[in-house]
Motif scaffolding. Structure first.
Motif, mmCIF file in Angstrom:
data_model
loop_
_atom_site.group_PDB
_atom_site.id
_atom_site.type_symbol
_atom_site.label_atom_id
_atom_site.label_comp_id
_atom_site.label_asym_id
_atom_site.label_seq_id
_atom_site.Cartn_x
_atom_site.Cartn_y
_atom_site.Cartn_z
ATOM 1 N N LEU A 1 4.383 -14.205 7.798
ATOM 2 C CA LEU A 1 4.860 -15.268 6.922
ATOM 3 C C LEU A 1 5.914 -16.076 7.674
ATOM 4 N N LEU A 2 5.798 -17.408 7.601
ATOM 5 C CA LEU A 2 6.757 -18.269 8.277
ATOM 6 C C LEU A 2 7.450 -19.135 7.226
ATOM 7 N N ILE A 3 8.778 -19.026 7.147
ATOM 8 C CA ILE A 3 9.537 -19.803 6.154
ATOM 9 C C ILE A 3 10.513 -20.722 6.872
ATOM 10 N N PRO A 4 10.329 -22.053 6.747
ATOM 11 C CA PRO A 4 11.297 -22.974 7.334
ATOM 12 C C PRO A 4 12.544 -23.038 6.453
ATOM 13 N N LEU A 5 13.720 -22.951 7.071
ATOM 14 C CA LEU A 5 14.979 -23.032 6.313
ATOM 15 C C LEU A 5 15.614 -24.390 6.595
ATOM 16 N N ILE A 6 15.736 -25.202 5.569
ATOM 17 C CA ILE A 6 16.174 -26.578 5.765
ATOM 18 C C ILE A 6 17.432 -26.865 4.941
ATOM 19 N N PRO A 7 18.560 -27.158 5.605
ATOM 20 C CA PRO A 7 19.789 -27.463 4.868
ATOM 21 C C PRO A 7 19.789 -28.906 4.363
ATOM 22 N N ILE A 8 20.425 -29.098 3.214
ATOM 23 C CA ILE A 8 20.583 -30.447 2.676
ATOM 24 C C ILE A 8 22.050 -30.632 2.340
ATOM 25 N N THR A 9 22.563 -31.826 2.639
ATOM 26 C CA THR A 9 23.979 -32.065 2.395
ATOM 27 C C THR A 9 24.165 -33.426 1.739
ATOM 28 N N PHE A 10 25.308 -33.592 1.028
ATOM 29 C CA PHE A 10 25.584 -34.879 0.382
ATOM 30 C C PHE A 10 26.918 -35.447 0.847
ATOM 31 N N THR A 11 27.431 -34.969 1.984
ATOM 32 C CA THR A 11 28.795 -35.323 2.369
ATOM 33 C C THR A 11 28.958 -36.771 2.819
ATOM 34 N N ASN A 12 28.349 -37.146 3.918
ATOM 35 C CA ASN A 12 28.477 -38.520 4.382
ATOM 36 C C ASN A 12 27.223 -38.935 5.129
ATOM 37 N N GLN A 13 27.176 -40.220 5.456
ATOM 38 C CA GLN A 13 25.947 -40.751 6.040
ATOM 39 C C GLN A 13 25.519 -40.008 7.296
ATOM 40 N N LYS A 14 26.506 -39.751 8.174
ATOM 41 C CA LYS A 14 26.172 -39.137 9.456
ATOM 42 C C LYS A 14 25.530 -37.764 9.253
ATOM 43 N N GLU A 15 26.188 -36.951 8.415
ATOM 44 C CA GLU A 15 25.670 -35.602 8.188
ATOM 45 C C GLU A 15 24.313 -35.632 7.487
ATOM 46 N N MET A 16 24.192 -36.576 6.524
ATOM 47 C CA MET A 16 22.929 -36.630 5.780
ATOM 48 C C MET A 16 21.785 -37.056 6.690
ATOM 49 N N GLU A 17 22.071 -38.035 7.571
ATOM 50 C CA GLU A 17 21.025 -38.471 8.500
ATOM 51 C C GLU A 17 20.629 -37.332 9.433
ATOM 52 N N LYS A 18 21.655 -36.562 9.862
ATOM 53 C CA LYS A 18 21.377 -35.448 10.750
ATOM 54 C C LYS A 18 20.480 -34.427 10.048
ATOM 55 N N SER A 19 20.833 -34.153 8.801
ATOM 56 C CA SER A 19 20.065 -33.147 8.077
ATOM 57 C C SER A 19 18.632 -33.614 7.828
ATOM 58 N N ALA A 20 18.484 -34.926 7.527
ATOM 59 C CA ALA A 20 17.132 -35.443 7.307
ATOM 60 C C ALA A 20 16.309 -35.388 8.590
ATOM 61 N N ALA A 21 16.953 -35.750 9.713
ATOM 62 C CA ALA A 21 16.228 -35.727 10.992
ATOM 63 C C ALA A 21 15.809 -34.299 11.329
ATOM 64 N N GLN A 22 16.697 -33.344 11.020
ATOM 65 C CA GLN A 22 16.365 -31.940 11.289
ATOM 66 C C GLN A 22 15.175 -31.478 10.474
ATOM 67 N N GLN A 23 15.123 -31.963 9.232
ATOM 68 C CA GLN A 23 13.992 -31.511 8.428
ATOM 69 C C GLN A 23 12.696 -32.136 8.938
#
Lengths: 169, 152
Positions: B21-43
């Motif tokens: 079984l393979l489970i992708p772990l994807i963080p989501i954040t609402f802090t600021n633009q930079k962090e949110m863009e980073k998190s979206a790109a990671q996903q």
């Protein structure tokens, strides 16, 4: 009666006009219907497309992996899909293009993927094996041989199309 | 295999072969633009990775939909939740559970996870379609699938 002044009577004139206008209206309604009816026949089928992948002279007797991209359209979205084939020339110099999809459960097989079987295709998932011809090795999981790609050669370039199971090839 | 009806039909005809079984772990954040863009790109890149892995090992790996969580420095609560997932999966039975993530906070929790963590530094890229990115990802996927093979 002297010369007819009117060569077209009022009744005739109205008949012609109404027929003409009616005809236009009918044509206006029918044309789209006909177009819709034959539309599927006019669509270029993306399934049967052949793509140029490699110069024939570059193909050796050693199976080589070739990747290329096709545009795939399904009901909801359009995407670019990478296709892969194992291509080589057999002893008669004919091209053989095999699908890498294992017939057992759909993993990707590789040529000489296992050091113990350097002249076979090997599936890493459950040790399925295929001979160079793509025939499955008996007593390994795959129930049949690898699919073939349909191919064409145009001006010294190899074009690959859809895959075909062994039974039909 | 993926979590859709068609693949599940096939899964149930060959259950004993699909043990991972393979489970992708994807963080989501609402802090600021930079962090949110980073998190979206990671996903985005993360999903490309796991889908490629699934494509190579379709007949043995079952790819679950991503597990999303609020990005945080302390993932203790998430660990116990994931262990419940792993326990249920083991009952199925899946013999191997792999977690895939770019989030470095999992590295600290690795030994508490009942499964194998596949963590790697995120690839910073503007364009996941470019030829260079594609070949980097292909190469890394090959290394990851090679690693998974050693667990079988």
């Amino acid at each position: 009666m002297s010369e007819k002044r009117q060569q077209v009577s009022r009744r005739q004139f109205l008949n012609y006009t109404l027929t003409g206008v009616g005809g236009f209206m009918a044509a206006g309604m029918l044309a789209p219907m006909v177009r819709f009816a034959i539309d599927p026949a006019l669509q270029a089928s993306s399934k049967g497309d052949f793509k140029a992948v490699e110069d024939v002279e570059n193909i050796t007797e050693e199976p080589t992996r070739i990747d290329w991209e096709i545009d795939q359209v399904d009901a909801w979205y359009e995407s670019t899909v990478t296709k892969t084939a194992w291509v080589y020339k057999d002893e008669n110099g004919d091209i053989v293009a095999l699908s890498p999809i294992c017939k057992h459960l759909g993993c990707m097989v590789t040529w000489a993927g296992n050091d113990d079987y350097p002249d076979q295709f090997y599936c890493p998932c459950h040790d399925g094996r295929y001979y160079k011809s793509g025939e499955n090795v008996p007593n390994t999981p795959p129930p049949e041989g690898l699919d073939f790609y349909e191919y064409k050669i145009e001006d010294g370039t190899l074009l690959l199309g859809p895959t075909k199971p062994r039974g039909e090839a | 295999m993926q979590w859709n009806k068609q693949d599940l039909d096939q899964y149930f005809t060959a259950e004993e072969y699909i043990d991972t079984l393979l489970i992708p772990l994807i963080p989501i954040t609402f802090t600021n633009q930079k962090e949110m863009e980073k998190s979206a790109a990671q996903q985005e890149t993360g999903m490309i990775f796991v889908r490629e892995m699934e494509k190579h090992f379709k007949g043995r790996i079952f790819l679950l939909p991503a597990y999303h969580y609020l990005a945080s420095g302390d993932l203790g609560a998430e660990v116990s939740r994931l262990n419940e997932w792993a326990a249920k999966a083991n009952e199925r039975p899946f013999k191997h559970v792999f977690f895939f993530s770019f989030d470095p906070h999992w590295k600290k929790q690795e030994r508490n996870l009942n499964g194998t963590l596949l963590w790697m530094p995120a690839i910073q890229t503007e364009d996941t379609q470019s030829k260079e990115t594609q070949s980097i990802i292909k190469d890394q996927v090959n290394q990851l699938t090679g690693l998974i093979k050693t667990y079988w």
